[in-house]
Scaffold this motif. Structure first.
Motif, PDB file in Angstrom:
ATOM      1  N   HIS A  93       0.826  -1.203   0.000  1.00 24.58           N
ATOM      2  CA  HIS A  93       0.000   0.000   0.000  1.00 24.58           C
ATOM      3  C   HIS A  93       0.864   1.259   0.000  1.00 24.58           C
ATOM      4  CE1 HIS A  93      -3.384   2.643   0.960  1.00 24.58           C
ATOM      5  NE2 HIS A  93      -2.595   3.227   1.839  1.00 24.58           N
ATOM      6  N   VAL A  94       0.514   2.196  -0.878  1.00 27.62           N
ATOM      7  CA  VAL A  94       1.163   3.503  -0.928  1.00 27.62           C
ATOM      8  C   VAL A  94       0.077   4.542  -0.693  1.00 27.62           C
ATOM      9  CG1 VAL A  94       2.467   5.160  -2.300  1.00 27.62           C
ATOM     10  CG2 VAL A  94       2.922   2.694  -2.531  1.00 27.62           C
ATOM     11  N   SER A  95       0.201   5.277   0.386  1.00 28.87           N
ATOM     12  CA  SER A  95      -0.836   6.238   0.740  1.00 28.87           C
ATOM     13  C   SER A  95      -0.807   7.436  -0.193  1.00 28.87           C
ATOM     14  CB  SER A  95      -0.650   6.702   2.192  1.00 28.87           C
ATOM     15  OG  SER A  95      -1.610   7.694   2.503  1.00 28.87           O
ATOM     16  N   ARG A  96      -1.997   7.858  -0.624  1.00 28.99           N
ATOM     17  CA  ARG A  96      -2.101   9.089  -1.399  1.00 28.99           C
ATOM     18  C   ARG A  96      -2.036  10.311  -0.481  1.00 28.99           C
ATOM     19  NH1 ARG A  96      -7.570   7.822  -4.582  1.00 28.99           N
ATOM     20  NH2 ARG A  96      -8.021   6.964  -2.512  1.00 28.99           N
ATOM     21  N   PRO A 133       0.230  11.035   2.585  1.00 32.86           N
ATOM     22  CA  PRO A 133       1.262  10.634   3.551  1.00 32.86           C
ATOM     23  C   PRO A 133       1.173  11.374   4.877  1.00 32.86           C
ATOM     24  CG  PRO A 133       2.226  11.801   1.688  1.00 32.86           C
ATOM     25  CD  PRO A 133       0.792  11.589   1.361  1.00 32.86           C
ATOM     26  N   ARG A 134       0.662  12.607   4.836  1.00 35.41           N
ATOM     27  CA  ARG A 134       0.515  13.358   6.071  1.00 35.41           C
ATOM     28  C   ARG A 134      -0.729  12.863   6.822  1.00 35.41           C
ATOM     29  NH1 ARG A 134       0.522  19.660   5.410  1.00 35.41           N
ATOM     30  NH2 ARG A 134       2.787  19.359   5.483  1.00 35.41           N
ATOM     31  N   LEU A 135      -0.659  12.841   8.138  1.00 39.07           N
ATOM     32  CA  LEU A 135      -1.794  12.417   8.943  1.00 39.07           C
ATOM     33  C   LEU A 135      -2.949  13.419   8.838  1.00 39.07           C
ATOM     34  CD1 LEU A 135       0.028  11.159  12.175  1.00 39.07           C
ATOM     35  CD2 LEU A 135      -0.771   9.824  10.210  1.00 39.07           C
ATOM     36  N   GLY A 136      -4.143  12.952   9.155  1.00 41.74           N
ATOM     37  CA  GLY A 136      -5.349  13.770   9.008  1.00 41.74           C
ATOM     38  C   GLY A 136      -5.657  14.561  10.274  1.00 41.74           C
ATOM     39  N   ARG A 184      -5.426  26.901  15.536  1.00 41.41           N
ATOM     40  CA  ARG A 184      -4.905  26.516  14.231  1.00 41.41           C
ATOM     41  C   ARG A 184      -3.611  25.745  14.421  1.00 41.41           C
ATOM     42  NH1 ARG A 184      -3.025  30.775   9.430  1.00 41.41           N
ATOM     43  NH2 ARG A 184      -1.673  29.298   8.313  1.00 41.41           N
ATOM     44  N   LEU A 185      -3.445  24.707  13.620  1.00 37.57           N
ATOM     45  CA  LEU A 185      -2.214  23.923  13.666  1.00 37.57           C
ATOM     46  C   LEU A 185      -1.388  24.227  12.429  1.00 37.57           C
ATOM     47  CD1 LEU A 185      -0.829  21.665  15.389  1.00 37.57           C
ATOM     48  CD2 LEU A 185      -1.753  20.029  13.735  1.00 37.57           C
ATOM     49  N   ASP A 186      -0.215  24.790  12.619  1.00 35.60           N
ATOM     50  CA  ASP A 186       0.664  25.113  11.495  1.00 35.60           C
ATOM     51  C   ASP A 186       1.471  23.887  11.100  1.00 35.60           C
ATOM     52  OD1 ASP A 186      -0.120  27.800  11.316  1.00 35.60           O
ATOM     53  OD2 ASP A 186       1.260  28.365  12.929  1.00 35.60           O
ATOM     54  N   LEU A 187       1.371  23.511   9.849  1.00 30.28           N
ATOM     55  CA  LEU A 187       2.052  22.330   9.327  1.00 30.28           C
ATOM     56  C   LEU A 187       3.166  22.742   8.374  1.00 30.28           C
ATOM     57  CD1 LEU A 187      -1.150  20.225   8.641  1.00 30.28           C
ATOM     58  CD2 LEU A 187       0.549  19.780  10.418  1.00 30.28           C
ATOM     59  N   PRO A 188       4.166  21.887   8.166  1.00 31.34           N
ATOM     60  CA  PRO A 188       5.256  22.223   7.254  1.00 31.34           C
ATOM     61  C   PRO A 188       4.746  22.505   5.839  1.00 31.34           C
ATOM     62  CG  PRO A 188       5.816  20.302   8.580  1.00 31.34           C
ATOM     63  CD  PRO A 188       4.372  20.581   8.830  1.00 31.34           C
ATOM     64  N   GLU A 189       5.442  23.388   5.125  1.00 34.18           N
ATOM     65  CA  GLU A 189       5.057  23.692   3.747  1.00 34.18           C
ATOM     66  C   GLU A 189       5.143  22.454   2.864  1.00 34.18           C
ATOM     67  OE1 GLU A 189       7.128  26.984   2.111  1.00 34.18           O
ATOM     68  OE2 GLU A 189       6.526  28.385   3.708  1.00 34.18           O
ATOM     69  N   ASP A 190       6.098  21.581   3.141  1.00 36.65           N
ATOM     70  CA  ASP A 190       6.227  20.325   2.402  1.00 36.65           C
ATOM     71  C   ASP A 190       5.077  19.410   2.807  1.00 36.65           C
ATOM     72  OD1 ASP A 190       6.874  17.931   1.240  1.00 36.65           O
ATOM     73  OD2 ASP A 190       8.800  17.688   2.287  1.00 36.65           O
ATOM     74  N   ASP A 191       4.130  19.153   1.892  1.00 40.04           N
ATOM     75  CA  ASP A 191       2.958  18.361   2.249  1.00 40.04           C
ATOM     76  C   ASP A 191       3.272  16.883   2.443  1.00 40.04           C
ATOM     77  OD1 ASP A 191       3.288  17.472  -0.343  1.00 40.04           O
ATOM     78  OD2 ASP A 191       1.409  18.328  -1.097  1.00 40.04           O
ATOM     79  N   GLN A 192       4.524  16.509   2.231  1.00 39.87           N
ATOM     80  CA  GLN A 192       4.944  15.138   2.531  1.00 39.87           C
ATOM     81  C   GLN A 192       5.429  15.012   3.974  1.00 39.87           C
ATOM     82  OE1 GLN A 192       4.716  12.644  -0.057  1.00 39.87           O
ATOM     83  NE2 GLN A 192       3.569  14.392  -0.866  1.00 39.87           N
ATOM     84  N   ALA A 193       5.630  16.150   4.626  1.00 36.26           N
ATOM     85  CA  ALA A 193       6.172  16.146   5.985  1.00 36.26           C
ATOM     86  C   ALA A 193       5.051  16.362   6.991  1.00 36.26           C
ATOM     87  CB  ALA A 193       7.217  17.245   6.136  1.00 36.26           C
ATOM     88  N   HIS A 241      -5.418  15.975  16.674  1.00 34.22           N
ATOM     89  CA  HIS A 241      -5.114  14.551  16.725  1.00 34.22           C
ATOM     90  C   HIS A 241      -5.459  13.882  15.398  1.00 34.22           C
ATOM     91  CE1 HIS A 241      -9.388  14.864  17.854  1.00 34.22           C
ATOM     92  NE2 HIS A 241      -9.530  13.635  17.384  1.00 34.22           N
ATOM     93  N   SER A 242      -5.009  12.647  15.271  1.00 38.47           N
ATOM     94  CA  SER A 242      -5.249  11.880  14.052  1.00 38.47           C
ATOM     95  C   SER A 242      -4.984  10.407  14.318  1.00 38.47           C
ATOM     96  CB  SER A 242      -4.321  12.360  12.925  1.00 38.47           C
ATOM     97  OG  SER A 242      -4.450  11.532  11.772  1.00 38.47           O
ATOM     98  N   ALA A 243      -5.651   9.566  13.560  1.00 38.94           N
ATOM     99  CA  ALA A 243      -5.269   8.156  13.527  1.00 38.94           C
ATOM    100  C   ALA A 243      -4.065   7.992  12.611  1.00 38.94           C
ATOM    101  CB  ALA A 243      -6.426   7.296  13.022  1.00 38.94           C
ATOM    102  N   GLY A 244      -3.205   7.044  12.945  1.00 33.22           N
ATOM    103  CA  GLY A 244      -2.041   6.772  12.110  1.00 33.22           C
ATOM    104  C   GLY A 244      -2.311   5.656  11.114  1.00 33.22           C
ATOM    105  N   PHE A 245      -1.273   5.224  10.434  1.00 34.08           N
ATOM    106  CA  PHE A 245      -1.371   4.146   9.455  1.00 34.08           C
ATOM    107  C   PHE A 245      -1.043   2.817  10.125  1.00 34.08           C
ATOM    108  CE2 PHE A 245      -0.009   7.957   7.035  1.00 34.08           C
ATOM    109  CZ  PHE A 245      -1.136   8.101   6.239  1.00 34.08           C
TER     110      PHE A 245
END
Length: 283
Positions: free
Chosen positions: A111-114, A116-119, A169-178, A202-206
């Motif tokens: 499986h390859v996630s479309r 990669p960042r958690l929800g 608000r949660l600030d996330l990295p500009e790189d959407d893979q991170a 929070h989020s569920a992981g893989f």
């Protein structure tokens, strides 16, 4: 109401953890035989709902109103090891407003996630847009009852950003893979519970393990908040004691009893006052 719950108050250390980090792990709440029965109940609901929804064997399944679907879950509502911690955080004007069972099977090896960042998200939908202030009001919390171990961090673990319940608000990295640099997988053994503030990001992981994760979440809120799901708990009311009826959403004085309750509406308040003294109660 089992008086043994009074031996399971929120400790000073637990309160600090919850207030500082937004979550709290309470270990060893459920005995092994109860965990086995709860996991079997989860399997029954999985067998019923997975084909109804057309979900594949590896798809996560989120079943709302789980407490109304299997009475094996019912006594978790005021479990002695958890209910007073809820009261110590929210007070006596509480109800169950939400329950959901999350079943997270392992992903296929290839499986390859479309995504990669958690929800990452906060609970309660529109509350996070329409309430004023920063941080916004707590309003509710959840208790997660774990039926399988997530001590290893590849089992679809519950992930949190500690302390983020103070942020709108949660600030996330500009790189959407991170992912967020403070993302933390919560480790819980089967039989443990995890309390968390609804505002916590929070989020569920893989799940890349060989074990299906099974967790029941009970959401407790102030009684004036509308239920989060279509709760089908009326069949429990005829045999329930007054406190359970309160927790299941009953109000003898109707709508007014939710916003301006009398003692008839909140028997939990009277029960606590008789044992702890009125001065010990949250106003």
């Amino acid at each position: 109401m089992d008086e043994s719950c009074l031996a399971h108050r929120l400790s000073d250390g637990e309160r600090k953890q919850f207030e500082d980090e937004g979550y709290l792990v309470v270990p060893g709440v459920l005995p092994r035989n109860k965990v086995t029965r709860l996991a079997a109940a989860a399997d029954r609901l999985d067998a019923k709902w997975r084909p109804k929804r057309g979900a594949k064997p590896h798809h996560p399944l989120n079943i709302l109103d789980a407490i109304g679907m299997d009475d094996e879950f019912l006594d978790l509502l005021e479990l002695p090891q958890t209910i007073m911690r809820v009261v110590d955080i929210l007070g006596w004007n509480i109800q169950l407003y939400h329950s959901h069972l999350m079943i997270t099977p392992p992903l296929p090896r290839d499986h390859v996630s479309r995504r990669p960042r958690l929800g990452w998200h906060q609970d309660s939908g529109r509350l996070n847009l329409e309430l004023e202030g920063e941080p916004r009001a707590r309003v509710s919390l959840k208790v997660g009852f774990f039926f399988t171990s997530t001590m290893e961090t590849d089992r679809g673990n519950f992930h949190v950003v500690p302390g983020s319940h103070r942020l709108n608000r949660l600030d996330l990295p500009e790189d959407d893979q991170a992912d967020h640099p403070d993302a933390t997988p919560v480790r819980a053994e089967a039989g443990d519970t995890v309390f968390f503030d609804r505002r916590l990001w929070h989020s569920a992981g893989f799940n890349r393990s060989g074990v299906t994760r099974k967790v029941l979440f009970l959401g407790y809120s102030y009684r004036w908040l509308r239920p989060r799901d279509d709760m089908t708990v009326a069949h429990y009311l005829p045999g329930a004691d007054p406190i359970r009826r309160q927790l299941l959403g009953e109000s003898p004085n109707g709508g007014f009893g939710y916003t301006s309750p009398t003692d008839d509406d909140v028997p939990l308040k009277t029960w606590l006052a008789e044992r702890l003294g009125a001065d010990a109660l949250v106003p």
